[in-house]
Design a protein around this motif. Structure first.
Motif, PDB file in Angstrom:
ATOM      1  N   LEU A  88       0.825  -1.215   0.000  1.00  0.00           N
ATOM      2  CA  LEU A  88       0.000   0.000   0.000  1.00  0.00           C
ATOM      3  C   LEU A  88       0.859   1.265   0.000  1.00  0.00           C
ATOM      4  N   VAL A  89       1.933   1.260   0.741  1.00  0.00           N
ATOM      5  CA  VAL A  89       2.829   2.422   0.769  1.00  0.00           C
ATOM      6  C   VAL A  89       3.472   2.615  -0.598  1.00  0.00           C
ATOM      7  N   ILE A  90       3.963   1.539  -1.194  1.00  0.00           N
ATOM      8  CA  ILE A  90       4.613   1.640  -2.507  1.00  0.00           C
ATOM      9  C   ILE A  90       3.633   2.148  -3.554  1.00  0.00           C
ATOM     10  N   VAL A  91       2.441   1.565  -3.595  1.00  0.00           N
ATOM     11  CA  VAL A  91       1.445   1.969  -4.589  1.00  0.00           C
ATOM     12  C   VAL A  91       0.962   3.399  -4.314  1.00  0.00           C
ATOM     13  N   GLY A  92       0.823   3.759  -3.051  1.00  0.00           N
ATOM     14  CA  GLY A  92       0.407   5.120  -2.709  1.00  0.00           C
ATOM     15  C   GLY A  92       1.426   6.165  -3.139  1.00  0.00           C
ATOM     16  N   VAL A  93       2.700   5.888  -2.874  1.00  0.00           N
ATOM     17  CA  VAL A  93       3.751   6.823  -3.293  1.00  0.00           C
ATOM     18  C   VAL A  93       3.804   6.886  -4.815  1.00  0.00           C
ATOM     19  N   TRP A  94       3.727   5.711  -5.480  1.00  0.00           N
ATOM     20  CA  TRP A  94       3.713   5.707  -6.942  1.00  0.00           C
ATOM     21  C   TRP A  94       2.538   6.528  -7.468  1.00  0.00           C
ATOM     22  N   GLY A  95       1.350   6.347  -6.893  1.00  0.00           N
ATOM     23  CA  GLY A  95       0.169   7.080  -7.357  1.00  0.00           C
ATOM     24  C   GLY A  95       0.333   8.585  -7.229  1.00  0.00           C
ATOM     25  N   ALA A  96       0.896   9.027  -6.115  1.00  0.00           N
ATOM     26  CA  ALA A  96       1.114  10.460  -5.916  1.00  0.00           C
ATOM     27  C   ALA A  96       2.136  11.008  -6.913  1.00  0.00           C
ATOM     28  N   VAL A  97       3.233  10.274  -7.110  1.00  0.00           N
ATOM     29  CA  VAL A  97       4.263  10.724  -8.057  1.00  0.00           C
ATOM     30  C   VAL A  97       3.714  10.710  -9.481  1.00  0.00           C
ATOM     31  N   PHE A  98       2.964   9.672  -9.834  1.00  0.00           N
ATOM     32  CA  PHE A  98       2.395   9.582 -11.175  1.00  0.00           C
ATOM     33  C   PHE A  98       1.402  10.716 -11.417  1.00  0.00           C
ATOM     34  N   ALA A  99       0.533  10.979 -10.448  1.00  0.00           N
ATOM     35  CA  ALA A  99      -0.447  12.063 -10.605  1.00  0.00           C
ATOM     36  C   ALA A  99       0.258  13.406 -10.769  1.00  0.00           C
ATOM     37  N   LEU A 100       1.263  13.669  -9.950  1.00  0.00           N
ATOM     38  CA  LEU A 100       2.018  14.918 -10.061  1.00  0.00           C
ATOM     39  C   LEU A 100       2.723  15.005 -11.416  1.00  0.00           C
ATOM     40  N   SER A 101       3.269  13.887 -11.875  1.00  0.00           N
ATOM     41  CA  SER A 101       3.948  13.871 -13.173  1.00  0.00           C
ATOM     42  C   SER A 101       2.984  14.171 -14.310  1.00  0.00           C
ATOM     43  N   VAL A 102       1.805  13.590 -14.259  1.00  0.00           N
ATOM     44  CA  VAL A 102       0.829  13.822 -15.322  1.00  0.00           C
ATOM     45  C   VAL A 102       0.335  15.267 -15.295  1.00  0.00           C
ATOM     46  N   VAL A 103       0.083  15.789 -14.113  1.00  0.00           N
ATOM     47  CA  VAL A 103      -0.380  17.179 -14.018  1.00  0.00           C
ATOM     48  C   VAL A 103       0.690  18.128 -14.550  1.00  0.00           C
ATOM     49  N   LEU A 104       1.929  17.969 -14.095  1.00  0.00           N
ATOM     50  CA  LEU A 104       2.999  18.850 -14.565  1.00  0.00           C
ATOM     51  C   LEU A 104       3.307  18.627 -16.044  1.00  0.00           C
TER      52      LEU A 104
END
Length: 138
Positions: A88-104
């Motif tokens: 859950l921690v790995i997927v949560g961190v990945w999700g946050a980084v991926f979302a930020l990457s897509v937005v930027l």
């Protein structure tokens, strides 16, 4: 002496079971390595390729990756204690980084190959670190 012999035998069986469980739990490191490798390809695709076909292709490719990894995970016999929280921690961190990457990548740094490469590495990092920790602990 027979009582201590049975205790020694029981401890030997417990030790053998623990070793087998540790050997069998190496699958999770391979799972995370495959996910990280997939992100190195899929993230630049998501950021540099535009249009409805690009979105559909990315969604199908990501679904196939996650689906194949889920089938692989479901077929494994051994799951170590605490794996759910770690996942859950790995997927949560990945999700946050991926979302930020897509937005930027779709607002500020559109069509930037350098940013796409950095975002791919950043999105692969949580899984790669998790795979490294998994290999180190098994």
């Amino acid at each position: 002496m027979s009582g201590s012999g049975s205790v020694v035998d029981a401890l030997g069986r417990a030790s053998a079971a623990e070793k087998a469980a540790r050997r069998g739990s190496g699958w999770y490191g391979r799972y995370l390595t495959a996910f990280a490798a997939g992100q190195l390809v899929l993230v630049p695709t998501a950021l540099l390729w535009h249009g409805p076909l690009a979105g559909a292709t990315f969604a199908v490719a990501q679904a196939l990756l996650v689906g194949a990894l889920s089938v692989y995970a479901a077929r494994q016999r051994v799951v170590r204690r605490g794996s759910g929280v770690r996942h859950l921690v790995i997927v949560g961190v990945w999700g946050a980084v991926f979302a930020l990457s897509v937005v930027l990548g779709t607002t500020v740094l559109t069509d930037s190959p350098g940013f796409a490469a950095a975002a791919a590495l950043a999105c692969a990092a949580p899984a790669a670190v998790g795979a490294w920790l998994e290999r180190r602990s098994s």
